[in-house]
Design an enzyme around this catalytic site. Structure first.
Site, short mmCIF file in Angstrom:
data_model
loop_
_atom_site.label_atom_id
_atom_site.label_comp_id
_atom_site.label_asym_id
_atom_site.label_seq_id
_atom_site.Cartn_x
_atom_site.Cartn_y
_atom_site.Cartn_z
N PHE A 241 5.16 -2.12 -3.06
CA PHE A 241 5.23 -0.67 -2.83
C PHE A 241 5.78 0.10 -4.03
CE2 PHE A 241 8.80 -2.34 0.01
CZ PHE A 241 9.75 -2.39 -1.00
N HIS B 119 17.56 1.59 1.06
CA HIS B 119 18.93 1.14 0.81
C HIS B 119 18.98 -0.20 0.06
CE1 HIS B 119 19.71 -1.53 4.65
NE2 HIS B 119 18.54 -1.77 4.12
N ARG C 162 14.66 1.18 6.61
CA ARG C 162 15.66 0.31 5.98
C ARG C 162 15.10 -0.33 4.71
NH1 ARG C 162 17.45 -3.53 10.78
NH2 ARG C 162 15.17 -3.70 10.88
N GLY D 126 1.08 -6.28 -0.74
CA GLY D 126 1.20 -5.56 -1.99
C GLY D 126 2.63 -5.26 -2.34
#
Length: 534
Positions: free
Chosen positions: A428, A446, A443, A426
């Site tokens: 997000f 960023h 991570r 999917g």
């Protein structure tokens, strides 16, 4: 008291600067000045540093109309000056700053006693209406030569070298030139702090090699060569060969790597200068710095070396475009974002996911840093190949995992995660799986600008009950690692690194409360947050 005829005169701004310097020297001791200049040093570190150096003086550069009679002028002002001697180091710095016309001009230096310390006065004579008045105006405004000075009290080269390393690595000081003054038989080493303040270390006698700003700049400029040398070392699997057979010579390594012996020998010499190898009697050994380039080890950086020496290296040639426009250089060079580009080039996509897993050492403390005893379901949002999730599931047998990612990333991850992990494809920014007790964003943020970060965080918040925990893993500014990665994000990804306060504002706006922040290996941090009550 009758004073002799005075030839030199100091302008009022210069007199005021000398008086301010004298008042500062009188009011501050060594610990005060260290704390002011280098707030990053802990009190215990300052105390240890102060055992080997002492606050000696504060320096200012002034502009009398002549050096003749300067000492008498200072006496007339009620000061207690010593003799005027030539200042070689400051003259050289002024010459580099304003050109060779200053190379033959005299620059004087005189110390004015203030208790047990002094004010060091540099004096460049500037005649009225001369072209040097512009230099004087610029120097008074910028205070390039103003600084505080510490006398190093420990003899020999070892303690001064250790002090310099500590002040730079822990205190954040940056070398700013220096030199040897034979008139005082002292070596001065200038440094600049993060707040643009300057200080100097004074070492008795001559110390070589002296800092060379031009050589330091060349070292920075040739950093791209080091990137390619490391990438070549990785591609040739030199670390593996030396790990299996320590002490190989260049000819044997050339046979094993199918390379030209002389060319390989030159590469090995360069890698040795970079600290990845040691060499003796024509044979080579891996150092601790070179060890992570081995393949098949838990925290191998081998794929990361190939990624940084390959597609991400290429896009850095477009950094100027990124700085001018704010657009990522990767897309400028390749026509699309690197996620889409790597999806169309499976070999690069695989390299990218392996490279991201190469930094999994930063995740090592997380399973024991957080209490997962009451947690059942962990949802890893955008977790790539699931390196962090896999570590949690291996450590805590009662946990169930959900990896939420793009289809291509999920295929890469299936081989690394146990059966009690489910895989959900999917986007997000649109939705996030519900029902988790802990959510991971490792991570991820960023990679994006603030608006996209808020969209991701809000989708997470919508899927979470109040009190549900969110664990955020990122590199936080202003650490040197994060500063470098921030430029990488600008160039290659279009995102950015942020400081803790910046993430705190984004989390709060999305409906979270920050509870704690923990340091992790490789310059990363873990931010703990919970979904706030609705």
């Amino acid at each position: 008291m009758n004073f002799p005829v005075v030839q030199a005169r100091l302008a009022e701004p210069d007199v005021a600067r000398i008086e301010r310097a004298a008042a500062y020297v009188e009011a501050h001791d060594t610990d005060d000045v260290l704390a002011e200049l280098l707030p990053g040093l802990a009190p215990a570190e300052r105390a240890d540093v102060a055992r080997h150096l002492v606050f000696d003086h504060t320096a200012v550069l002034v502009f009398p109309d002549s050096l003749d009679g300067l000492r008498e002028e200072l006496c007339r002002l009620g000061l207690e000056p010593g003799n005027v001697t030539p200042s070689v180091v400051v003259r050289d710095r002024l010459t580099r700053r304003y050109g060779p016309a200053l190379a033959d001009l005299p620059v004087g230096i005189v110390h004015v006693a203030v208790g047990t310390r002094s004010v060091e006065i540099f004096a460049l004579p500037v005649a009225p209406d001369s072209a040097l008045e512009a230099v004087a105006a610029d120097e008074r405004e910028a205070e390039h030569e103003s600084h505080h000075a510490f006398a190093v009290t420990a003899p020999g080269p070892v303690v001064p070298a250790g002090l310099r390393l500590l002040l730079q690595e822990r205190g954040g000081a940056v070398p700013d030139g220096g030199g040897y003054n034979g008139h005082e038989n002292v070596t001065v080493l200038y440094h600049r702090t993060a707040t643009h303040r300057r200080f100097e270390l004074r070492l008795p006698g001559r110390h070589d090699p002296l800092p060379d700003p031009t050589a330091a700049l060349l070292g920075v400029m040739t950093g791209a060569w080091a990137t390619q040398a490391v990438a070549t070392m990785a591609e040739l699997n030199i670390a593996d060969h030396l790990a299996d057979h320590p002490g190989l010579d260049a000819d044997t390594l050339a046979d094993l790597t199918a390379t030209h012996p002389d060319a390989l020998r030159r590469l090995l010499r360069y890698l040795t200068s970079l600290g990845l190898l040691t060499s003796a009697d024509g044979t080579y050994h891996l150092t601790a710095t070179g060890q992570p380039l081995r393949t098949g080890t838990e925290f191998s950086l081998h794929p990361l070396a190939q990624l940084y020496g390959g597609p991400f290296y290429d896009s850095f040639t477009g950094l100027t475009h990124a700085v001018r426009t704010g657009e990522e250089a990767f897309a400028h060079r390749h026509g699309q974002h690197h996620f889409a580009y790597f999806a169309q080039h499976p070999e690069l996509g695989s390299l990218f996911h392996r490279a991201m897993a190469a930094s999994a050492e930063m995740f090592a403390p997380v399973p024991t840093l957080i209490d997962f005893s009451a947690v059942k379901r962990v949802v890893d949002v955008g977790g790539g190949n699931g390196a962090l999730l896999a570590r949690l599931l291996r450590t805590h047998a009662h946990l169930e995992g959900v990896l939420f990612e793009r289809p291509g990333a999920l295929e890469e991850a299936r081989a690394h995660l146990p059966e009690r992990c489910s895989f959900v494809a999917g986007d997000f920014t649109q939705s996030v799986p519900e029902g988790g007790d802990v959510y991971l964003l490792s991570r991820v943020l960023h990679d994006w600008d603030d608006d996209r970060c808020l969209a991701i965080l809000r989708r997470c918040a919508e899927a979470m009950h109040p009190g549900t925990q969110l664990l955020l893993v990122e590199r936080l500014l202003p650490t040197p690692t994060a500063v470098a990665w921030d430029v990488h994000m600008l160039c290659n990804v279009g995102g950015r690194e942020r400081d803790e306060a910046h993430y705190g504002r984004l989390l709060a706006e999305a409906g979270f409360e920050v509870r704690a922040c923990h340091g992790l290996p490789l310059g990363a941090s873990l931010v703990e947050a919970v979904r706030a009550p609705v």
